[in-house]
Design a protein around this motif. Sequence first.
Motif, PDB file in Angstrom:
ATOM      1  N   UNK A  86      40.764  29.792  34.779  1.00 26.08           N
ATOM      2  CA  UNK A  86      42.445  29.608  34.756  1.00 26.08           C
ATOM      3  C   UNK A  86      42.786  28.472  35.555  1.00 26.08           C
ATOM      4  N   UNK A  97      43.397  35.324  37.074  1.00 27.25           N
ATOM      5  CA  UNK A  97      42.628  35.724  36.197  1.00 27.25           C
ATOM      6  C   UNK A  97      42.895  37.124  35.501  1.00 27.25           C
ATOM      7  N   UNK A 107      32.338  37.504  39.388  1.00 28.93           N
ATOM      8  CA  UNK A 107      31.962  36.179  38.672  1.00 28.93           C
ATOM      9  C   UNK A 107      31.512  35.225  39.752  1.00 28.93           C
ATOM     10  N   UNK A 108      30.775  34.238  39.342  1.00 25.29           N
ATOM     11  CA  UNK A 108      30.146  33.190  40.199  1.00 25.29           C
ATOM     12  C   UNK A 108      31.266  32.177  40.831  1.00 25.29           C
ATOM     13  N   UNK A 157      37.545  44.280  39.621  1.00 23.80           N
ATOM     14  CA  UNK A 157      36.371  44.240  39.651  1.00 23.80           C
ATOM     15  C   UNK A 157      35.416  43.358  38.937  1.00 23.80           C
ATOM     16  N   UNK A 158      35.823  43.207  37.726  1.00 21.60           N
ATOM     17  CA  UNK A 158      35.190  42.158  36.836  1.00 21.60           C
ATOM     18  C   UNK A 158      35.085  40.681  37.314  1.00 21.60           C
ATOM     19  N   UNK A 213      42.709  46.999  38.111  1.00 20.14           N
ATOM     20  CA  UNK A 213      41.478  47.246  38.859  1.00 20.14           C
ATOM     21  C   UNK A 213      40.536  46.914  38.053  1.00 20.14           C
ATOM     22  N   UNK A 262      29.668  28.803  35.043  1.00 21.68           N
ATOM     23  CA  UNK A 262      30.233  30.170  35.729  1.00 21.68           C
ATOM     24  C   UNK A 262      31.025  29.658  37.176  1.00 21.68           C
TER      25      UNK A 262
END
Lengths: 333, 311, 325
Positions: free
Chosen positions: A108, C241, C217-218, C212-213, C208, A103
């Motif tokens: 990308x 992303x 993320x790490x 947020x997702x 949005x 993670x």
Amino acid sequence: MTQKPTLDVKDLRTYFFTKGGVAKAVDGITFSIAPGKVLGLVGESGSGKTVTGFSILGLVDQPGRVVGGEILYRGEDLNKVSAERMRELRGVNISMIFQDPMMTLNPVLRIDTQMIEAIRAHEKVSKEIARQRARDALGQVGIASPDERLRAYPHQFSGGMRQRVAIAIALLNKPDLIVADEPTTALDVTIQGQILYEVQKLCSQTGTALIWITHDLSVVAGLADQICVMYAGKIVESGEVNAVLDNPMHPYTHGLITSVPSKNKRGAPLSQIPGMAPSLLNLPKGCAFAPRCKWSNSNCQEQPDMRLAPENRRLLCHNPIEYNNDNFSQETS
Amino acid sequence: MTATDQDITENKKQDAQEFEGLQTPFKRFLSDFCESKLAVLGFLVIVGIALLAIFAPLLTPTDPYDLTSVTILDSRLAPGEKMMSGTVAYLGTDGAGRDMVSAMIYGLRISLGVGIGSGIIAMLIGISFGLLSAYAGGRVDALFMRIVDIQLSFPAILVALVLLVTLGKGVDKTLIALVVVQWAYYARTIRGTALVERRREYIESAVCLGLSKNRIMFRHLLPNCIAPMIVVGTMQVAHAISLEATLSFLGLGMPQTEPSLGRLISNGFEYILSGKYWISVFPGLALLVTIVSINLVGDRLRDVLNPRLQK
Amino acid sequence: MSVFIIRRLLQSGVVVIIMSFIVFSGVFLIGDPVEILVSDDADQEEREEMIKSMGLDKPFLVQYGIFVSKALKGNLGESFVFNEPALLLILDRMPATMELAVVSLMIAIIFGIPLGVWAGLKPESWASKSIMTGSILGFSLPTFWVGIMMILFFAVMLGWLPSTGRGDVQVILGMPISIFSWDGFSHVLMPAVNLALFKLSMVIRLARAGTREVLHQDYIKFAKAKGLQESRIILVHVMKNILIPVVTVLGLEFGGLVAFSVVTETVFAWPGMGKLLIDSIGLLDRPIIVAYLMIIVFLFVFINLVVDILYSILDPRVRLQDVKS
């Protein structure tokens, strides 16, 4: 021995203000680490180890907040510095390795992008020089044909390789302090061994201080100089790693050690710590470990104070296990 | 107070706290939902609108369908003017001389009825096909999902347009068109959820216990697929109401004799360039308030019921 | 890879054939065009001649067969009303619709992505909440009503913008385009904004949700731990992303824009193929309806095909899945 510590954490408190109440994830911990030394920060999940790491780097997310204490990095209190100063320190002076290598790399972006940006965020160097350094760093952590690897995307790497890349990124700017948050937990035992060996070598070579966060006592035993055992947001016992592991004085440390399977006690039933780690939102009164502790008594309804023990050890317990205890007798110092 | 008394009260407090921690899922859902004041407001507005629509004949000042009382002499009165019968047309009258307030309340009735009715029918059809597809698997699944895919790859407005061109105007025909447009969303949603749920341990253990297929499908699988269905359903009803209005505006859908909100707006469009704004504006606002309220509720439901966003 | 493309092509062909049958049989059922075309005082003989000349006397399947064989030669029939090839009539109107759709898409992207990312970065802020409430409005407002309101405000009350038509057009690369002249631009602005509103809301929500997702993320935390500037984290790590899903969805939605322009074109009397369709429905001009729908079917199948293939090229994981299933 009176070397100035790289990091000196005093009475650090990080609380999470959730809907259900205030979770004191880190509640008044104190420790320090000298250059070139390895500090093992041990505890169960939810004991506040990871939050401690994030607090040092100023990366605690909402609804969490560092509410008190000092984090002195070479005398500079990281709680008080500006966001921009903190950013400058991150990645150059203090870097971090995360738990899950799958993670930590952006899926990308190519590896070279992610490495070069880490250099160029802090130094004005050309892309070619930055790429050169990125390649050297990959070589340093044992990645073969680094030139080719630089052009790859993270999903083309195995977990172990990715963690090496993450470590290479953490090392890029030759930091004084690395916070490693269970970096080997997600990896195979053999890979874990290789990475441990390499990290240890690098730290002793460069004089980098290392905080190694883990729940695995055997890793700490082999790697660390100092150990801090955390339970429910507090450091319950700390000291030299051998002293603590050989003669645990806090019942929790003792419980942790005896619950590790050992080849010396083959066939004997494993001992265990009864009960579960308490919810941080609903801590028992007094000593948080008391409900699970077989030595607890009425004193334990009061929060114990930090006390000093022989060999520069610190302890947070009303009823410490004495040396030469019949359960656990070892040679005395 | 003695020390023991204190202890007891302490204990009680703690018990109470623990009890609060053990709410039923429904209570927790309710308190989560109510955290957004907008969503609560939306919900109240929907209830109000629904009551208006249900009791329309009792509430409206005039009956817009009663041809004996509607006269062309009243047409295009500005808001606040008096009609021939002496009733004040607070929001004006339309081109045929109908009181806008009455026409809108009746229009709401049609719009809501068609929207909700088509939503429920489509949901039932979608659930049946979706569950069957998920449970049967193999060729049945492949065939159903291919149909769903093809249908969903065309925008709803076009599918409905073609259907209505073929079928003609009318409440029943509009209802059919809206059901055809919507069922595939439900089918796909429930199949997706059911497939995920099927792989969960509790279904596996139900299979291991030797429960019958029907029992597993309806008692174990279906209840766990309800949350996403509620979210999709709310959004779809809003969508259906909007779509019906659009189709009526384009001259398809509702006939002139049963004016839904969309038809009213469409009628007013003729007069917009001459500045007679009220015939289009007010039904549009009613439509807007209805759809926004439903969407606010749906939006909140999605946040509350989405396990990925739960802390 | 080539197997994958061939299979997708075959699937698309099947879809086109099925849709052509559905469309043709659906439209076949629409009322009697003769009633409209033949004047009331025409005698029986004239009527029959009319029916024969339009091929309406033959059985349904034969009519379909004739339609398909002609369609394969690029002939989708002649308009009953205009007495011109339906395909040409539609192709003639197509640039106007395409221009409208492209301008709308641009508006949705240029305003939607920054607003959505902003709302995702600061979900609790006042501005973000307004953006999100606004996007619910954008979803809820029926397009045609917004169009009418825009005409009421900007054309009738303020008199700033023209309410109907396309204005000056310039021919660029063989296509009539209106956006490059002020007159044309003032004509295209309102319809394009109107058509864009729905997609704009959608882009905002996608951006949005994506932001947020991604923020949780790490790798974003790791990027911060590297000491990167906030701007670089947002513009490179977050943006890259969320762009992939947003652009994919928008690509798929382009067909939706073209379809929905039916409504916008009707409101603003924009001379595109959507308006032609609605007019033709009113006149029961079957060949135009059929031709329009066939072109839309082609467009959609084509877009889906291109997106599928592009996706499999961009993301190797998709290809693997396809092989497995």
